[in-house]
Design a protein around this motif. Structure first.
Motif, PDB file in Angstrom:
ATOM      1  N   PHE A  82       0.832  -1.206   0.000  1.00 50.55           N
ATOM      2  CA  PHE A  82       0.000   0.000   0.000  1.00 50.55           C
ATOM      3  C   PHE A  82       0.865   1.253   0.000  1.00 50.55           C
ATOM      4  CE2 PHE A  82      -3.876  -2.092   2.283  1.00 50.55           C
ATOM      5  CZ  PHE A  82      -4.177  -2.749   1.114  1.00 50.55           C
ATOM      6  N   GLU A  83       1.891   1.255   0.846  1.00 45.38           N
ATOM      7  CA  GLU A  83       2.754   2.433   0.970  1.00 45.38           C
ATOM      8  C   GLU A  83       3.470   2.719  -0.347  1.00 45.38           C
ATOM      9  OE1 GLU A  83       4.049   5.712   2.996  1.00 45.38           O
ATOM     10  OE2 GLU A  83       2.642   4.193   3.682  1.00 45.38           O
ATOM     11  N   LEU A 101      -6.915  -4.996  -6.978  1.00 45.93           N
ATOM     12  CA  LEU A 101      -7.896  -4.102  -6.365  1.00 45.93           C
ATOM     13  C   LEU A 101      -9.254  -4.243  -7.036  1.00 45.93           C
ATOM     14  CD1 LEU A 101      -5.889  -0.773  -5.891  1.00 45.93           C
ATOM     15  CD2 LEU A 101      -6.676  -2.302  -4.085  1.00 45.93           C
ATOM     16  N   GLN A 102      -9.231  -4.375  -8.361  1.00 43.47           N
ATOM     17  CA  GLN A 102     -10.484  -4.470  -9.111  1.00 43.47           C
ATOM     18  C   GLN A 102     -11.241  -5.748  -8.794  1.00 43.47           C
ATOM     19  OE1 GLN A 102      -9.963  -4.049 -13.326  1.00 43.47           O
ATOM     20  NE2 GLN A 102     -12.128  -4.212 -13.792  1.00 43.47           N
ATOM     21  N   ASN A 103     -10.508  -6.821  -8.512  1.00 40.99           N
ATOM     22  CA  ASN A 103     -11.133  -8.127  -8.334  1.00 40.99           C
ATOM     23  C   ASN A 103     -11.332  -8.533  -6.878  1.00 40.99           C
ATOM     24  OD1 ASN A 103     -11.262  -8.684 -11.152  1.00 40.99           O
ATOM     25  ND2 ASN A 103      -9.080  -9.162 -11.140  1.00 40.99           N
ATOM     26  N   ASP A 104     -10.777  -7.783  -5.947  1.00 41.18           N
ATOM     27  CA  ASP A 104     -10.835  -8.188  -4.538  1.00 41.18           C
ATOM     28  C   ASP A 104     -11.357  -7.033  -3.688  1.00 41.18           C
ATOM     29  OD1 ASP A 104     -10.377  -8.992  -1.902  1.00 41.18           O
ATOM     30  OD2 ASP A 104      -8.606 -10.155  -2.444  1.00 41.18           O
ATOM     31  N   ALA A 105     -12.623  -7.110  -3.327  1.00 48.85           N
ATOM     32  CA  ALA A 105     -13.252  -6.026  -2.557  1.00 48.85           C
ATOM     33  C   ALA A 105     -12.601  -5.841  -1.193  1.00 48.85           C
ATOM     34  CB  ALA A 105     -14.747  -6.303  -2.387  1.00 48.85           C
ATOM     35  N   GLU A 132     -11.060  -2.338   0.320  1.00 47.28           N
ATOM     36  CA  GLU A 132     -11.503  -1.753   1.590  1.00 47.28           C
ATOM     37  C   GLU A 132     -10.318  -1.498   2.511  1.00 47.28           C
ATOM     38  OE1 GLU A 132     -14.833  -2.536   5.078  1.00 47.28           O
ATOM     39  OE2 GLU A 132     -14.731  -3.829   3.309  1.00 47.28           O
ATOM     40  N   LYS A 133      -9.369  -2.427   2.537  1.00 42.36           N
ATOM     41  CA  LYS A 133      -8.191  -2.244   3.384  1.00 42.36           C
ATOM     42  C   LYS A 133      -7.351  -1.058   2.914  1.00 42.36           C
ATOM     43  CE  LYS A 133      -7.819  -7.071   4.823  1.00 42.36           C
ATOM     44  NZ  LYS A 133      -7.090  -8.350   4.663  1.00 42.36           N
ATOM     45  N   SER A 183     -27.859  -0.942  -2.888  1.00 44.03           N
ATOM     46  CA  SER A 183     -26.697  -0.378  -3.578  1.00 44.03           C
ATOM     47  C   SER A 183     -25.999   0.650  -2.692  1.00 44.03           C
ATOM     48  CB  SER A 183     -27.130   0.258  -4.900  1.00 44.03           C
ATOM     49  OG  SER A 183     -26.021   0.821  -5.576  1.00 44.03           O
ATOM     50  N   CYS A 184     -26.782   1.496  -2.060  1.00 49.00           N
ATOM     51  CA  CYS A 184     -26.199   2.487  -1.139  1.00 49.00           C
ATOM     52  C   CYS A 184     -25.561   1.805   0.062  1.00 49.00           C
ATOM     53  CB  CYS A 184     -27.270   3.469  -0.685  1.00 49.00           C
ATOM     54  SG  CYS A 184     -27.892   4.543  -2.001  1.00 49.00           S
ATOM     55  N   LEU A 185     -26.206   0.764   0.563  1.00 54.67           N
ATOM     56  CA  LEU A 185     -25.656   0.025   1.697  1.00 54.67           C
ATOM     57  C   LEU A 185     -24.313  -0.587   1.337  1.00 54.67           C
ATOM     58  CD1 LEU A 185     -26.060  -1.149   4.571  1.00 54.67           C
ATOM     59  CD2 LEU A 185     -27.152  -3.129   3.481  1.00 54.67           C
ATOM     60  N   LYS A 186     -24.215  -1.149   0.157  1.00 51.71           N
ATOM     61  CA  LYS A 186     -22.953  -1.769  -0.273  1.00 51.71           C
ATOM     62  C   LYS A 186     -21.841  -0.736  -0.343  1.00 51.71           C
ATOM     63  CE  LYS A 186     -21.130  -5.145  -3.532  1.00 51.71           C
ATOM     64  NZ  LYS A 186     -21.338  -5.906  -4.787  1.00 51.71           N
ATOM     65  N   GLN A 187     -22.193   0.502  -0.684  1.00 50.52           N
ATOM     66  CA  GLN A 187     -21.209   1.586  -0.772  1.00 50.52           C
ATOM     67  C   GLN A 187     -21.035   2.316   0.562  1.00 50.52           C
ATOM     68  OE1 GLN A 187     -21.803   3.908  -4.668  1.00 50.52           O
ATOM     69  NE2 GLN A 187     -23.666   2.655  -4.540  1.00 50.52           N
ATOM     70  N   LYS A 188     -21.710   1.805   1.606  1.00 54.33           N
ATOM     71  CA  LYS A 188     -21.643   2.394   2.944  1.00 54.33           C
ATOM     72  C   LYS A 188     -22.172   3.835   2.974  1.00 54.33           C
ATOM     73  CE  LYS A 188     -17.955  -0.557   4.778  1.00 54.33           C
ATOM     74  NZ  LYS A 188     -18.234  -1.638   3.824  1.00 54.33           N
ATOM     75  N   LYS A 189     -23.155   4.113   2.111  1.00 56.19           N
ATOM     76  CA  LYS A 189     -23.846   5.395   2.111  1.00 56.19           C
ATOM     77  C   LYS A 189     -25.120   5.224   2.957  1.00 56.19           C
ATOM     78  CE  LYS A 189     -22.256   6.667  -2.538  1.00 56.19           C
ATOM     79  NZ  LYS A 189     -22.701   7.002  -3.922  1.00 56.19           N
ATOM     80  N   TYR A 190     -24.931   5.246   4.263  1.00 56.63           N
ATOM     81  CA  TYR A 190     -25.999   4.828   5.166  1.00 56.63           C
ATOM     82  C   TYR A 190     -27.193   5.775   5.174  1.00 56.63           C
ATOM     83  CZ  TYR A 190     -22.328   1.668   6.713  1.00 56.63           C
ATOM     84  OH  TYR A 190     -21.341   0.724   6.739  1.00 56.63           O
TER      85      TYR A 190
END
Length: 242
Positions: free
Chosen positions: A9-10, A29-33, A37-38, A207-214
């Motif tokens: 990451f660094e 990154l594209q294939n591993d959610a 997130e990390k 869809s919003c939940l998956k994007q954490k748009k609560y």
């Protein structure tokens, strides 16, 4: 998060990867959610440290990077090192642990998309030349092979546009994180008169939940009428979000 991933990451953030390494990592990154997130967490914590603490915290971070690179490079074996930290480093380290712990507690306390994405199986009864690709799309969707389903749905939709096909196509897009495309279809169905009107509202919330748009999730949930099939689930999710 293990040290090798920390280093990756660094190096990615600092543009220190080779072109091949960068391409490989971006494909990952594209294939591993979970990796995506990390990385988001790592970036947020970096920003927090740089804004919250003094220059010593940056020095502390650099010291950690040096230790990790020294201990976990591919051409070296693990070694035990004794590092001398100044007292304020321990205070900063404790703050980092507190921030990470609080963040994860907040995340873990919120509802998760995977707890609600139990989709109904697709079942189409269309006849004619289009039946082959529609059957392939149906079988791929029911087998949770959403990329293959998308390919076949797109072939079908070029000449055979029906609400039920659009709906399952949109669900497939949502599953592979193509949020803009899926939400455009769900919004169109939501404003229509088909039997997928209320169900599309439920999926806009998901869809919003998956994007954490609560907050946006809650707004869509409140729009689902009491006679809708997904009303009970919507109320349960709304309670969990409040």
């Amino acid at each position: 998060m293990n040290e090798e991933l920390y280093i990756l990451f660094e190096n990615y953030i600092n543009n220190e990867l080779s072109e091949k390494e960068k391409i490989d990592f971006e494909n990952q990154l594209q294939n591993d959610a979970s990796i995506r997130e990390k990385l988001i967490i790592y970036k947020e914590l970096n920003g927090f440290l740089e804004s919250k603490f003094s220059k010593e915290s940056i020095d502390f971070k650099k010291n950690l990077e040096t230790i990790s690179k020294s201990n976990f490079s591919e051409d070296k074996k693990y070694e035990t090192k004794v590092i001398s930290f100044k007292p304020y480093y321990f205070a900063i380290a404790a703050s980092i642990v507190l921030v990470i712990g609080t963040w994860f507690m907040m995340q873990n306390s919120m509802p998760n998309y995977n707890d609600y994405n139990q989709h109904e199986d697709a079942y189409f009864t269309e006849r004619g030349d289009i039946i082959k690709n529609l059957k392939l799309a149906q079988d791929a969707f029911n087998a949770k092979n959403y990329s293959e389903a998308i390919t076949n749905f797109e072939i079908v939709l070029k000449s055979h546009k029906r609400p039920e096909i659009e709906f399952y196509y949109a669900v497939s897009l949502l599953e592979v994180d193509k949020f803009t495309e899926s939400e455009a279809i769900f919004n169109n169905l939501k404003s229509g008169t088909s039997i997928y009107k209320d169900k599309s509202t439920w999926y806009l919330a998901l869809s919003c939940l998956k994007q954490k748009k609560y907050e946006e999730t809650k707004e869509f949930l409140k729009q689902i009428p009491e006679d809708a099939e997904d009303y009970a689930k919507a109320e349960k999710l709304l309670d969990a979000l409040n």
